[in-house]
Scaffold this active site. Sequence first.
Site, PDB file in Angstrom:
ATOM      1  N   LYS A   1       0.817  -1.206   0.000  1.00  0.00           N
ATOM      2  CA  LYS A   1       0.000   0.000   0.000  1.00  0.00           C
ATOM      3  C   LYS A   1       0.859   1.267   0.000  1.00  0.00           C
ATOM      4  O   LYS A   1       0.441   2.298  -0.511  1.00  0.00           O
ATOM      5  CB  LYS A   1      -0.919   0.029   1.215  1.00  0.00           C
ATOM      6  CG  LYS A   1      -1.786  -1.205   1.429  1.00  0.00           C
ATOM      7  CD  LYS A   1      -2.916  -1.290   0.444  1.00  0.00           C
ATOM      8  CE  LYS A   1      -4.003  -2.290   0.832  1.00  0.00           C
ATOM      9  NZ  LYS A   1      -3.581  -3.664   1.065  1.00  0.00           N
TER      10      LYS A   1
HETATM   11  C1  LIG Z   1      -4.270  -4.761   0.577  1.00  0.00           C
HETATM   12  C2  LIG Z   1      -3.533  -6.025   0.514  1.00  0.00           C
HETATM   13  C3  LIG Z   1      -3.934  -7.049  -0.359  1.00  0.00           C
HETATM   14  C4  LIG Z   1      -5.158  -6.934  -1.233  1.00  0.00           C
HETATM   15  O1  LIG Z   1      -4.988  -5.975  -2.263  1.00  0.00           O
HETATM   16  P1  LIG Z   1      -6.257  -5.417  -3.041  1.00  0.00           P
HETATM   17  O2  LIG Z   1      -5.753  -4.287  -3.857  1.00  0.00           O
HETATM   18  O3  LIG Z   1      -7.233  -4.991  -2.008  1.00  0.00           O
HETATM   19  O4  LIG Z   1      -6.778  -6.544  -3.876  1.00  0.00           O
HETATM   20  C5  LIG Z   1      -3.155  -8.176  -0.399  1.00  0.00           C
HETATM   21  N1  LIG Z   1      -2.072  -8.336   0.379  1.00  0.00           N
HETATM   22  C6  LIG Z   1      -1.661  -7.366   1.231  1.00  0.00           C
HETATM   23  C7  LIG Z   1      -0.469  -7.603   2.069  1.00  0.00           C
HETATM   24  C8  LIG Z   1      -2.373  -6.187   1.325  1.00  0.00           C
HETATM   25  O5  LIG Z   1      -1.962  -5.224   2.157  1.00  0.00           O
END
Ligand SMILES: *Cc1c(COP(=O)(O)O)cnc(C)c1O
Length: 478
Positions: A120
């Site tokens: 993120k």
């Molecule tokens: C947010 C997240 C996901 C999922 O990603 P999306 O964009 O919501 O599909 C998967 N793995 C981790 C570690 C995340 O932080």
Amino acid sequence: MGSDCVRYLSTRDPRPQPRTLSFDEVLLAGLAADGGLYVPDHLPSLGEDTLRRHAGLPYAELAGRIMTLFAGDAFAADELRRMAAQAYSGFRHPAVTPLVQLDERLWLLELFHGPTLAFKDLALQLVGLLFDAALARRREHVTIIGATSGDTGSAALEACRDRDAIDIFVFYPHGRLSEVQRRQMTTVEAPNAHAIAIEGTFDDCQDLVKALFSDTQLRHSLNLAAVNSINWARIAAQTVYYFAAAAALGAPYRRISFSVPTGNFGNVYAGHIARRMGLPVERLVIGTNRNDILARYIANGEMTIAAVEPSLSPSMDIQVSSNFERLLFELKDRNGAAVDEAIASFRRTGALPRADAEWRAAQGLFSAHKVDDTATMRTIAETYARSGVLIDPHTAVAVGAARAALAVDGDAPMVALACAHPAKFPDAVERATRIRPALPEVLGDLFERRERLTVLPNDQAAVTRYIRGHARRSEESE
Ligand SMILES: *Cc1c(COP(=O)(O)O)cnc(C)c1O
């Protein structure tokens, strides 16, 4: 910039000539007023020459160039380049998103070298700066609200902390996060950053955000904004590592496949957008945990909601993948009225109305594999035994799905997205490998820091009261 400047419209705008907004307007708005998500009116397209020139570019430079394509007149190219350089300067690896080869055809794309150890940060470190710049220019203040199943929250708090123009409130499901995830939110010491545990699931948290947004009075008085994965600027920023990884592995001369651990469908959708922009992607693999609504949909065309079950990969414990609405808009030939109707019916009945032509089209675009907790543990153990690499449970879902997809077909290089650092989920990693992954040095004191815990019921009125009480900006102070 003229006519090929990208503009944005809502996925639920029913008009034949929808109203369009600029990049900075959708950046600040997040969700559209009609409840829809913003999508570009057209996508920039990159020819082979441009893709060839990506090889060897520093990550921040590439990010600046890609963001420029989406930003239209909202930000100048050199401004974006500067912000990208600043956003990625805090990452712990000079490549920002390095590739690690696991075996002949399988690579890991490490997306966890940012401040909160999860992918993120790639989008939010940049989006925080974009927000700040756009607000400063307008002399505005915003109150950001967001829901998190784990990693968005800390990444958003880190991206917005101490910024004058922003207050931020993040809701997470009480008791459902790993200790590292929780501590990364509850130990942010900044007067404008608030983490709130909601007595409910992640989907409850998402519903609360939507409910707060539809409270017009609150929305206007606090100038509400979102940075959860529905914000288009995040999708745009996430396309960059697809371009970067593909260039490093031989695109445009070679087609590349990606396997993505999927929850809210933002990450894998960004890969789809990169492909639509001209990146030669062979296959996009959706990896799901036991919360497998997307895998079931790809397999049989039924999108039917089930209860959210806790798993080893909590950031993917999601049943309603918000960003799927953007794909649905495309599958329905950009018919906003039809999207609005389908989503309303999904909300009402728990099932998306069946549409076989759309389902077949989706099958052509994505494959999907479910990797449950048992397979997740096995994948962590096997990956360590074979390659000596520790992976977290989310990454294991990507690797497990990648291996399943590789077994079926294709000889394109496969890139599994490593979305979290193994030390973010140390218990599962230790159980699978008997090795406890260490936190990177910069986070070494996380367990000694003081936590500030706020718990609220899953209740719109209670949450509204809390926000009004703690936001620095209110009607009275205007
Ligand atoms: C947010 C997240 C996901 C999922 O990603 P999306 O964009 O919501 O599909 C998967 N793995 C981790 C570690 C995340 O932080």
